[in-house]
Design an enzyme around this catalytic site. Structure first.
Site, PDB file in Angstrom:
ATOM      1  N   GLU A 122       0.402  -4.711   5.366  1.00 47.46           N
ATOM      2  CA  GLU A 122      -0.775  -5.522   5.075  1.00 47.46           C
ATOM      3  C   GLU A 122      -0.390  -6.668   4.153  1.00 47.46           C
ATOM      4  O   GLU A 122       0.735  -6.738   3.646  1.00 47.46           O
ATOM      5  CB  GLU A 122      -1.879  -4.658   4.447  1.00 47.46           C
ATOM      6  CG  GLU A 122      -2.349  -3.552   5.380  1.00 47.46           C
ATOM      7  CD  GLU A 122      -3.459  -2.706   4.794  1.00 47.46           C
ATOM      8  OE1 GLU A 122      -3.883  -2.994   3.662  1.00 47.46           O
ATOM      9  OE2 GLU A 122      -3.898  -1.760   5.456  1.00 47.46           O
ATOM     10  N   HIS A 250     -12.799  -9.605   0.454  1.00 40.83           N
ATOM     11  CA  HIS A 250     -11.978  -9.367   1.635  1.00 40.83           C
ATOM     12  C   HIS A 250     -12.105 -10.591   2.533  1.00 40.83           C
ATOM     13  O   HIS A 250     -13.209 -11.046   2.825  1.00 40.83           O
ATOM     14  CB  HIS A 250     -12.428  -8.115   2.379  1.00 40.83           C
ATOM     15  CG  HIS A 250     -11.398  -7.601   3.326  1.00 40.83           C
ATOM     16  ND1 HIS A 250     -11.079  -8.258   4.492  1.00 40.83           N
ATOM     17  CD2 HIS A 250     -10.586  -6.518   3.273  1.00 40.83           C
ATOM     18  CE1 HIS A 250     -10.131  -7.603   5.113  1.00 40.83           C
ATOM     19  NE2 HIS A 250      -9.813  -6.539   4.403  1.00 40.83           N
ATOM     20  N   ARG A 297      -4.922 -11.233  -0.826  1.00 40.27           N
ATOM     21  CA  ARG A 297      -6.314 -11.435  -0.417  1.00 40.27           C
ATOM     22  C   ARG A 297      -6.990 -12.598  -1.135  1.00 40.27           C
ATOM     23  O   ARG A 297      -7.810 -13.296  -0.537  1.00 40.27           O
ATOM     24  CB  ARG A 297      -7.103 -10.145  -0.667  1.00 40.27           C
ATOM     25  CG  ARG A 297      -6.769  -9.042   0.309  1.00 40.27           C
ATOM     26  CD  ARG A 297      -7.497  -7.765  -0.032  1.00 40.27           C
ATOM     27  NE  ARG A 297      -7.233  -6.753   0.988  1.00 40.27           N
ATOM     28  CZ  ARG A 297      -7.672  -5.507   0.912  1.00 40.27           C
ATOM     29  NH1 ARG A 297      -8.393  -5.120  -0.132  1.00 40.27           N
ATOM     30  NH2 ARG A 297      -7.404  -4.641   1.879  1.00 40.27           N
ATOM     31  N   HIS A 358     -15.613  -7.156  -1.731  1.00 39.46           N
ATOM     32  CA  HIS A 358     -14.928  -5.961  -1.249  1.00 39.46           C
ATOM     33  C   HIS A 358     -14.549  -4.983  -2.354  1.00 39.46           C
ATOM     34  O   HIS A 358     -14.670  -3.772  -2.188  1.00 39.46           O
ATOM     35  CB  HIS A 358     -13.681  -6.387  -0.492  1.00 39.46           C
ATOM     36  CG  HIS A 358     -12.963  -5.273   0.209  1.00 39.46           C
ATOM     37  ND1 HIS A 358     -13.564  -4.479   1.170  1.00 39.46           N
ATOM     38  CD2 HIS A 358     -11.692  -4.810   0.080  1.00 39.46           C
ATOM     39  CE1 HIS A 358     -12.694  -3.591   1.622  1.00 39.46           C
ATOM     40  NE2 HIS A 358     -11.554  -3.756   0.981  1.00 39.46           N
ATOM     41  N   ARG A 393      -6.109  -6.749  -6.581  1.00 41.39           N
ATOM     42  CA  ARG A 393      -5.568  -5.502  -6.040  1.00 41.39           C
ATOM     43  C   ARG A 393      -4.714  -5.751  -4.806  1.00 41.39           C
ATOM     44  O   ARG A 393      -5.123  -6.446  -3.880  1.00 41.39           O
ATOM     45  CB  ARG A 393      -6.718  -4.562  -5.681  1.00 41.39           C
ATOM     46  CG  ARG A 393      -6.286  -3.276  -4.985  1.00 41.39           C
ATOM     47  CD  ARG A 393      -7.483  -2.403  -4.705  1.00 41.39           C
ATOM     48  NE  ARG A 393      -8.354  -2.962  -3.688  1.00 41.39           N
ATOM     49  CZ  ARG A 393      -8.290  -2.670  -2.394  1.00 41.39           C
ATOM     50  NH1 ARG A 393      -7.351  -1.844  -1.944  1.00 41.39           N
ATOM     51  NH2 ARG A 393      -9.141  -3.202  -1.544  1.00 41.39           N
TER      52      ARG A 393
END
Length: 527
Positions: A122, A250, A297, A358, A393
């Site tokens: 990811e 997100h 992100r 998110h 994160r």
């Protein structure tokens, strides 16, 4: 069957039923077979942010292709200089053991044709290290944990029980306590939603594992239960809180006006090779970061936000049409099915996407043993600030954080379990003088206004003027809610509004104090 009594005693009270709360409860119940553990949850046992996590859990499971140092470095880079490196190392190095426990408890992660774990990748990760169960990893973990927890006779579940406030000296002795003073937690006051009565739960140890705060925004991937309850309770109990200005949006929620919460198009889809395109169908991520779609992100979300502002378009696109469709549909059956239900054929059509609230990276401060600044109060999961995430994160580190900190909380409680006594003389909830006929439209209107304020003024991109406006409008809402709360019969909707306003206030105040852009925080006046 739950009795009509109003005072309940337990050795351990767990607030929340996600990966953190269930793991902590399970370990404690197994260790102390004669102990009583109560889990209260505001909805069904399975309704939590964990249940909606699609991507997976990051861990170094193949040391010939990956290393702890690479996972640590990726986490530190994503955190933009605000991670606690000792915490990052502790979590990353403990990860394989905690993942093996999940597997031993019945969690099924996907394997490839060779029988090895099929490790995904990811955004922000330098290696394939994400264990997953198709695109419903959180639901699989929740399923396995609930099944395991239900085998423990000393655990009692109370669904539709909404935690209102933590019990501290302020409630027990009617003494005003200061933040940073020596405060102890004696349990919590909890609303039994079906009976409309407030019960007093007295406990030796309390675990706050209440999840996130995504519902403070108009567009969010979080379930309806994520209303910042833990932050609100902890703040009112005067626990230390920090870094809540770092909200992770997100980048790719499915654009489908009217759907609530927003359906998440997992980060793993971009890790699989999907490309972002603007409203005209042109690729754009190369203009923002050399990692393109695999940037962290915060970078991808801001890039999309900028493209939307430039074009005035309602969404951008995620292009999967060039991918191996057989493998794609095998990896992401839920996403494929969801798109098909809306007439989107992922093999031929681009998927319309927008950023959505998110994850909140800050929260209640805890040390490496998950201890808060309040004695006998532990906290795990998204409600906390551990130092792992920093300003942003890294994808698939959150479930891992919950597992590691639940384990460390359990170890710490073990040391104190036998010598800790049950609190005495805790007063029942006082609901005298309340009215019964509160108009629900007042709550609905104010809830929607909080979401509008936060989305317009305290979103992906902020400014000093926007933050000032948010502060003023939130203060009016706070005063209105306080009058309602003080004089109305309690309901979960009213309590959720109270916590949404508190959480919005905290995010705004911490945003005003942040004097540099980093991670998920971006103020155009600081450029």
């Amino acid at each position: 069957m739950v009795s009509d009594k109003k005072i309940f005693e337990s050795d351990v009270l767990v607030i929340g039923s996600g990966v953190s709360g269930l793991t902590f409860a399970l370990k404690t119940a197994i260790k102390f077979a004669d102990a009583k553990i109560i889990i209260v949850t505001k909805d069904k046992l399975s309704e939590s942010n964990t249940n909606y996590a699609q991507g997976g859990i990051a861990t170094v499971f193949n040391e010939t292709l990956d290393s702890f140092e690479q996972h640590i470095e990726d986490t530190l880079i994503a955190g933009d200089g605000l991670c606690d490196e000792k915490v990052v190392r502790m979590v990353v190095e403990d990860a394989p053991k905690r993942l093996q426990e999940l597997i031993d408890w019945g969690t099924k992660f996907d394997r490839n044709d060779k029988g090895e774990y099929d490790l995904g990748r990811e955004g922000g990760h330098s290696q394939n290290r994400i264990l997953h169960h198709t695109d419903l990893t959180g639901a699989e973990i929740e399923r396995a944990l609930i099944a395991k927890v239900k085998t423990q006779p000393n655990i009692e579940f109370l669904e539709h029980h909404y935690a209102i406030d933590l019990i501290t000296e302020h409630q027990a002795n009617k003494k005003q306590t200061k933040r940073n003073s020596k405060i102890s937690c004696f349990g919590a006051y909890v609303l039994d939603e079906k009976k409309s009565i407030v019960k007093t739960f007295v406990s030796k140890f309390t675990m706050l594992a209440s999840g996130g705060s995504g519902q403070v925004y108009e567009t969010t991937t979080n379930p309806r239960v994520a209303t910042g309850d833990g932050l609100g309770m902890a703040y009112r109990a005067k626990a230390e809180i920090s870094e809540v200005e770092f909200i992770q949006f997100h980048p790719t929620a499915l654009y489908n006006p009217g759907e609530y919460p927003a359906f998440l198009i997992s980060e793993a889809v971009r890790g699989f090779g999907a490309k972002l395109r603007d409203y005209k169908g042109e690729k754009f991520m190369h203009n923002y970061d050399e990692r393109e779609e695999l940037a962290s992100r915060d970078i991808v979300a801001r890039a999309i936000d900028n493209e939307l502002k430039k074009s005035g378009a309602p969404h951008v696109y995620l292009d999967c049409t060039h991918l191996d469709m057989e493998k794609f549909k095998d990896h992401f059956p839920n996403i494929t099915e969801k798109c098909a239900s809306l007439g989107i054929d992922v093999e031929k059509d681009f998927i319309p996407v927008v950023p959505a609230s998110h994850y909140i990276c800050g929260g209640v401060n805890v040390n490496k043993n998950a201890k808060t600044s309040i004695k006998k109060l532990y906290a795990c999961g998204e409600v906390t600030r551990t130092g792992l995430h920093g300003g942003n994160r890294l994808a698939s580190n959150s479930l891992l954080e919950g597992l590691v900190y639940a384990h460390r909380a359990y170890l710490n409680v073990c040391k104190k379990f036998e010598k800790t006594k049950m609190p005495k003389h805790i007063p029942e909830w006082n609901d005298s003088g309340v009215i019964k006929n509160m108009e629900k439209i007042l709550i609905t209107h104010d809830t929607n206004e909080v979401k509008t304020i936060m989305s317009n003024y305290v979103g992906i991109v902020r400014s000093n003027e926007r933050l000032k406006r948010a502060e003023k409008r939130l203060h009016v809402l706070y005063e209105d809610n306080k009058r309602l709360y003080d004089h109305s019969e309690l309901s979960s909707d009213l309590c959720e509004l109270r916590n949404l306003i508190t959480t919005a206030y905290l995010i705004t105040q911490f945003s005003k104090k942040r004097n540099e852009n980093c991670g998920g925080f971006y103020n155009i006046d600081l450029v």
